[in-house]
Write a protein that holds these residues in place. Sequence first.
Motif, PDB file in Angstrom:
ATOM      1  N   HIS A 160     -32.974  43.699 121.336  1.00  0.00           N
ATOM      2  CA  HIS A 160     -33.668  43.274 122.873  1.00  0.00           C
ATOM      3  C   HIS A 160     -35.033  42.112 122.767  1.00  0.00           C
ATOM      4  O   HIS A 160     -35.203  41.108 123.524  1.00  0.00           O
ATOM      5  N   GLY A 161     -36.179  42.296 121.290  1.00  0.00           N
ATOM      6  CA  GLY A 161     -35.907  40.468 121.264  1.00  0.00           C
ATOM      7  C   GLY A 161     -36.027  39.538 121.812  1.00  0.00           C
ATOM      8  O   GLY A 161     -36.017  38.878 121.970  1.00  0.00           O
ATOM      9  N   MET A 162     -34.684  39.655 121.110  1.00  0.00           N
ATOM     10  CA  MET A 162     -33.627  38.115 121.720  1.00  0.00           C
ATOM     11  C   MET A 162     -33.308  38.304 122.869  1.00  0.00           C
ATOM     12  O   MET A 162     -33.513  37.530 124.234  1.00  0.00           O
ATOM     13  N   VAL A 163     -33.478  39.012 123.148  1.00  0.00           N
ATOM     14  CA  VAL A 163     -32.950  39.027 124.527  1.00  0.00           C
ATOM     15  C   VAL A 163     -34.265  38.985 126.004  1.00  0.00           C
ATOM     16  O   VAL A 163     -34.113  38.343 126.456  1.00  0.00           O
ATOM     17  N   VAL A 164     -34.869  39.626 125.465  1.00  0.00           N
ATOM     18  CA  VAL A 164     -36.098  39.489 126.412  1.00  0.00           C
ATOM     19  C   VAL A 164     -37.071  37.507 126.225  1.00  0.00           C
ATOM     20  O   VAL A 164     -37.836  37.105 126.738  1.00  0.00           O
ATOM     21  N   LEU A 165     -37.178  37.318 124.502  1.00  0.00           N
ATOM     22  CA  LEU A 165     -37.118  36.050 124.873  1.00  0.00           C
ATOM     23  C   LEU A 165     -36.577  35.135 124.727  1.00  0.00           C
ATOM     24  O   LEU A 165     -37.242  34.128 126.062  1.00  0.00           O
ATOM     25  N   ALA A 166     -35.881  35.337 125.253  1.00  0.00           N
ATOM     26  CA  ALA A 166     -34.424  34.118 125.596  1.00  0.00           C
ATOM     27  C   ALA A 166     -34.301  34.507 127.516  1.00  0.00           C
ATOM     28  O   ALA A 166     -35.015  33.345 128.207  1.00  0.00           O
ATOM     29  N   ASP A 167     -35.081  35.946 128.173  1.00  0.00           N
ATOM     30  CA  ASP A 167     -34.787  36.322 129.388  1.00  0.00           C
ATOM     31  C   ASP A 167     -36.684  34.733 129.969  1.00  0.00           C
ATOM     32  O   ASP A 167     -36.435  34.832 131.396  1.00  0.00           O
ATOM     33  N   GLY A 169     -37.911  32.359 128.677  1.00  0.00           N
ATOM     34  CA  GLY A 169     -37.628  30.932 127.823  1.00  0.00           C
ATOM     35  C   GLY A 169     -38.192  30.543 126.989  1.00  0.00           C
ATOM     36  O   GLY A 169     -38.636  29.707 127.003  1.00  0.00           O
ATOM     37  N   ARG A 170     -38.567  31.777 126.139  1.00  0.00           N
ATOM     38  CA  ARG A 170     -39.555  31.258 125.217  1.00  0.00           C
ATOM     39  C   ARG A 170     -38.423  31.255 123.879  1.00  0.00           C
ATOM     40  O   ARG A 170     -39.394  30.052 122.972  1.00  0.00           O
ATOM     41  N   ILE A 171     -37.145  31.216 123.916  1.00  0.00           N
ATOM     42  CA  ILE A 171     -36.448  30.788 122.478  1.00  0.00           C
ATOM     43  C   ILE A 171     -35.094  30.031 123.576  1.00  0.00           C
ATOM     44  O   ILE A 171     -34.717  31.027 124.094  1.00  0.00           O
ATOM     45  N   PRO A 172     -35.291  28.898 122.914  1.00  0.00           N
ATOM     46  CA  PRO A 172     -33.549  28.651 124.124  1.00  0.00           C
ATOM     47  C   PRO A 172     -32.804  29.258 123.386  1.00  0.00           C
ATOM     48  O   PRO A 172     -31.922  30.281 122.825  1.00  0.00           O
ATOM     49  N   ALA A 173     -31.743  29.597 124.658  1.00  0.00           N
ATOM     50  CA  ALA A 173     -30.060  30.299 125.070  1.00  0.00           C
ATOM     51  C   ALA A 173     -29.720  29.804 123.990  1.00  0.00           C
ATOM     52  O   ALA A 173     -28.662  30.655 123.442  1.00  0.00           O
ATOM     53  N   GLU A 174     -29.177  28.232 123.716  1.00  0.00           N
ATOM     54  CA  GLU A 174     -28.479  27.917 123.293  1.00  0.00           C
ATOM     55  C   GLU A 174     -28.324  28.591 122.068  1.00  0.00           C
ATOM     56  O   GLU A 174     -27.300  28.130 121.003  1.00  0.00           O
ATOM     57  N   GLY A 175     -29.212  28.568 121.296  1.00  0.00           N
ATOM     58  CA  GLY A 175     -29.546  29.071 119.462  1.00  0.00           C
ATOM     59  C   GLY A 175     -28.666  30.842 119.411  1.00  0.00           C
ATOM     60  O   GLY A 175     -28.877  31.210 118.473  1.00  0.00           O
ATOM     61  N   GLN A 176     -28.630  31.164 120.683  1.00  0.00           N
ATOM     62  CA  GLN A 176     -27.987  32.831 120.926  1.00  0.00           C
ATOM     63  C   GLN A 176     -27.039  33.252 118.782  1.00  0.00           C
ATOM     64  O   GLN A 176     -27.364  34.313 118.970  1.00  0.00           O
ATOM     65  N   GLN A 177     -26.236  32.319 119.051  1.00  0.00           N
ATOM     66  CA  GLN A 177     -25.209  32.882 118.182  1.00  0.00           C
ATOM     67  C   GLN A 177     -25.785  32.531 116.888  1.00  0.00           C
ATOM     68  O   GLN A 177     -25.251  33.851 116.517  1.00  0.00           O
TER      69      GLN A 177
END
Length: 191
Positions: A160-167, A169-177
């Motif tokens: 959930h944190g990854m979703v909200v932070l990526a959405d 723009g607080r963390i880059p989407a390309e680092g998700q994997q």
Amino acid sequence: MSALSDRRERERVHRHQLIIAAARELAETEGWEAVTTRRLAERVEYSQPVLYSHFHGKDAIVSAVAMDGFGELATHLRLARRADADSGQALRAVCRAYLGFAAERPALYQAMFILPTDLKFASAQTPPPLRAAFDEFVHCFPPDNPRRELFAEVVWSALHGMVVLADSGRIPAEGQQERLDFLVTRVAGVR
């Protein structure tokens, strides 16, 4: 129940689902700010009093949309878990499915996790669709693990944190994997 009563109940259920579908569609195309009882009444071609006979305001509509979303999420996660259950990759598959669900349905995800609702998490009043979605994470851990619900809760929270932070723009989407790999291997201890 008479045939007339049956028909009225079917019509009531149909109107209820029509309102939920219209709210979801409007939120997906224009955002939740655009979801008002006036706009919904226009979309479903019923009066505002008819809407209020089904829902007591926008929060109740959001809760109904969220409830439908949890049913969809549970099914989505179950399919992912079962597809990779034998390979030992069930947790990774469920996590990927969760992240994909959130990315593909942002307004629905907001209704489920961001906007105010009366849905109870982690309690005796947790609705079955919400519990079913959570259980898909639980089932990724061995049944003999007495802390598997805690593990599932931490994994879900991190996702959930990854979703909200990526959405946002607080963390880059390309680092998700890479974040997902770290979560599964290091935090959850699954190789």
